[in-house]
Enzyme design. Structure first.
Site, PDB file in Angstrom:
ATOM      1  N   ARG A 243      -3.086  -7.792   5.824  1.00 28.79           N
ATOM      2  CA  ARG A 243      -2.122  -7.364   4.813  1.00 28.79           C
ATOM      3  C   ARG A 243      -0.723  -7.761   5.276  1.00 28.79           C
ATOM      4  O   ARG A 243      -0.372  -7.576   6.452  1.00 28.79           O
ATOM      5  CB  ARG A 243      -2.159  -5.841   4.613  1.00 28.79           C
ATOM      6  CG  ARG A 243      -3.327  -5.328   3.787  1.00 28.79           C
ATOM      7  CD  ARG A 243      -3.242  -5.744   2.315  1.00 28.79           C
ATOM      8  NE  ARG A 243      -4.354  -5.231   1.534  1.00 28.79           N
ATOM      9  CZ  ARG A 243      -5.529  -5.854   1.357  1.00 28.79           C
ATOM     10  NH1 ARG A 243      -5.746  -7.033   1.916  1.00 28.79           N
ATOM     11  NH2 ARG A 243      -6.462  -5.310   0.608  1.00 28.79           N
ATOM     12  N   GLU A 272       3.380  -9.586  -2.336  1.00 31.19           N
ATOM     13  CA  GLU A 272       2.563 -10.520  -3.137  1.00 31.19           C
ATOM     14  C   GLU A 272       2.737 -10.269  -4.622  1.00 31.19           C
ATOM     15  O   GLU A 272       2.807  -9.100  -5.021  1.00 31.19           O
ATOM     16  CB  GLU A 272       1.073 -10.342  -2.762  1.00 31.19           C
ATOM     17  CG  GLU A 272       0.776 -10.895  -1.409  1.00 31.19           C
ATOM     18  CD  GLU A 272      -0.705 -10.760  -1.022  1.00 31.19           C
ATOM     19  OE1 GLU A 272      -1.563 -10.615  -1.913  1.00 31.19           O
ATOM     20  OE2 GLU A 272      -0.978 -10.815   0.170  1.00 31.19           O
ATOM     21  N   HIS A 290      -3.773 -15.683  -0.568  1.00 31.74           N
ATOM     22  CA  HIS A 290      -4.741 -14.583  -0.396  1.00 31.74           C
ATOM     23  C   HIS A 290      -6.179 -15.056  -0.713  1.00 31.74           C
ATOM     24  O   HIS A 290      -6.826 -14.538  -1.627  1.00 31.74           O
ATOM     25  CB  HIS A 290      -4.350 -13.377  -1.288  1.00 31.74           C
ATOM     26  CG  HIS A 290      -4.938 -12.081  -0.811  1.00 31.74           C
ATOM     27  ND1 HIS A 290      -4.245 -10.896  -0.785  1.00 31.74           N
ATOM     28  CD2 HIS A 290      -6.171 -11.770  -0.336  1.00 31.74           C
ATOM     29  CE1 HIS A 290      -5.022  -9.925  -0.333  1.00 31.74           C
ATOM     30  NE2 HIS A 290      -6.193 -10.438  -0.049  1.00 31.74           N
TER      31      HIS A 290
HETATM   32  C1  8YV Z   1      -9.889  -8.966  -1.857  1.00 29.54           C
HETATM   33  C2  8YV Z   1      -8.954  -8.056   0.310  1.00 29.54           C
HETATM   34  O1  8YV Z   1      -9.999 -10.176  -2.444  1.00 29.54           O
HETATM   35  O2  8YV Z   1     -10.917  -6.762   0.175  1.00 29.54           O
HETATM   36  C3  8YV Z   1      -9.767  -6.833   0.535  1.00 29.54           C
HETATM   37  O3  8YV Z   1      -9.213  -5.882   1.122  1.00 29.54           O
HETATM   38  O4  8YV Z   1      -7.908  -8.157   0.811  1.00 29.54           O
HETATM   39  C4  8YV Z   1      -9.342  -9.212  -0.487  1.00 29.54           C
HETATM   40  O5  8YV Z   1     -10.076 -10.070   0.289  1.00 29.54           O
HETATM   41  C5  8YV Z   1      -9.026  -8.076  -2.696  1.00 29.54           C
HETATM   42  O6  8YV Z   1      -8.686  -6.903  -2.068  1.00 29.54           O
HETATM   43  C6  8YV Z   1      -9.718  -7.736  -3.988  1.00 29.54           C
HETATM   44  O7  8YV Z   1      -9.192  -6.565  -4.572  1.00 29.54           O
END
Ligand code: 8YV
Length: 328
Positions: A243, A272, A290
């Site tokens: 993150r 983002e 991402h």
């Molecule tokens: C997802 C992510 O694509 O799962 C997670 O925490 O960061 C990502 O890989 C995204 O969160 C989908 O909501």
């Protein structure tokens, strides 16, 4: 008598097979054009739904939560990280929250490895140069990167993804170091030949590459602060697929621009989809939108997990992927 199907509101477009199965199982409202929901649309969704299926692009804060209708009993997040959901509000309103752990581990670890290599071997720069048509031909000293074999990798957060990265990096000849709230099982340390650092500060000062794999919580916000980033040796690379908020993006950008770090590979950003414009100007940074878990297989597996969580919940059982109280 057959049970009434729960009203499930899905905030973004999911893979077709998942949407079809959801339509069969639940009274499902889809987002066919995939536009990110506005605040008003999100409020409407939490007012109506029995179950909300959000993604990282939905900020479900205390204000949105305060608008939830009496029927909303489950937020079945499509994704593992739940930092966009106000868990304390959910808990106080008796709303369960589930996520999709495990199924994006290998994809995210693959991407991390690709990014470590991309940063150290200058893949982005080389690609841009080829597309610009400015390659003047081979030379012995042209665009030299750095070998990763024999280098020290510092993993911040040794959960599933951190360990999957460690396995790959070990195969690439890197030595594995890690910092985690809890030391991992000795068998895992032995398998990975991993060195545990209780002090993040001490680890940072000795690493060639740092990669982040902890969740974003109040405790990890700017874990890589300006002060900590300064502890890194100037030849170090920073990789982030977790993150954006875990790294002080402005401080990182300043250091990269001044040459106080060798480079970075970033798949996630503090605000983002906005990216610090100064980062975009830097050649020694690999930027990705991402994509860590962005495989078709992974997204279908995530959807399957969401379906299992909703179905189990609707049938009166505890869904398998309830988010733990320890995340709060
Ligand atoms: C997802 C992510 O694509 O799962 C997670 O925490 O960061 C990502 O890989 C995204 O969160 C989908 O909501």
């Amino acid at each position: 008598m057959p049970q009434k199907k729960p009203l499930v509101v899905v905030t973004r477009k999911l893979p077709d097979v998942i949407e079809t199965r959801m339509m069969e199982l639940f009274d499902t409202k889809l987002n066919l054009d995939d536009h990110p929901l506005s605040k008003a649309e999100l409020i409407e969704a939490v007012r109506q739904a029995d179950v909300l299926v959000p993604t990282i692009t939905d900020r479900i804060d205390a204000v949105i939560m305060s608008q939830a209708g009496p029927n909303l009993k489950l937020i079945a997040n499509f994704g593992t990280g739940v930092d966009h959901i106000d868990l304390a509000s959910a808990r106080s309103r008796g709303i369960s929250v589930t996520n999709t752990p495990g199924v994006l581990t290998e994809d995210t670890a693959d991407m991390t490895m690709a990014m470590i290599l991309a940063a150290a071997r200058r893949l982005g720069e080389g690609e841009r140069l080829m597309r610009a048509g400015t390659w003047a031909g081979w030379s012995p000293t042209f665009m030299l990167g750095h070998r990763i074999w024999g280098k020290r990798l510092g993993i911040v957060g040794m959960g599933r993804i951190g360990q999957a990265v460690a396995r790959r990096a070990k195969a690439f000849g890197m030595s594995i170091h890690y910092h985690n709230r809890k030391r991992v099982h000795p068998d895992i340390e032995t398998e990975l030949e991993a060195t545990y650092w209780e002090s993040l500060d001490q680890m940072l000062a000795r690493m060639d590459v740092i990669t982040i794999h902890c969740p974003h919580t109040p405790a990890t916000f700017h874990l890589l602060s300006a002060r900590r980033l300064k502890l890194l040796p100037p030849h170090a690379y920073v990789v982030n697929t977790a993150r954006g908020e875990i790294v002080d993006e402005n401080a990182l950008t300043r250091m990269l621009a001044r040459g106080e770090l060798a480079g970075a590979a970033l798949d996630v950003f503090e605000h983002e989809p906005a990216v610090n414009p100064k980062l975009v100007e830097l050649d020694n940074v690999v930027l990705l939108p991402h994509l860590g878990s962005a495989t078709l297989e992974g997204r279908v597996d995530m959807g399957e997990k969401v379906i299992i969580n909703i179905k189990t919940f609707a049938d009166g059982h505890n869904p398998p992927d309830r988010v733990l109280a320890s995340m709060l």
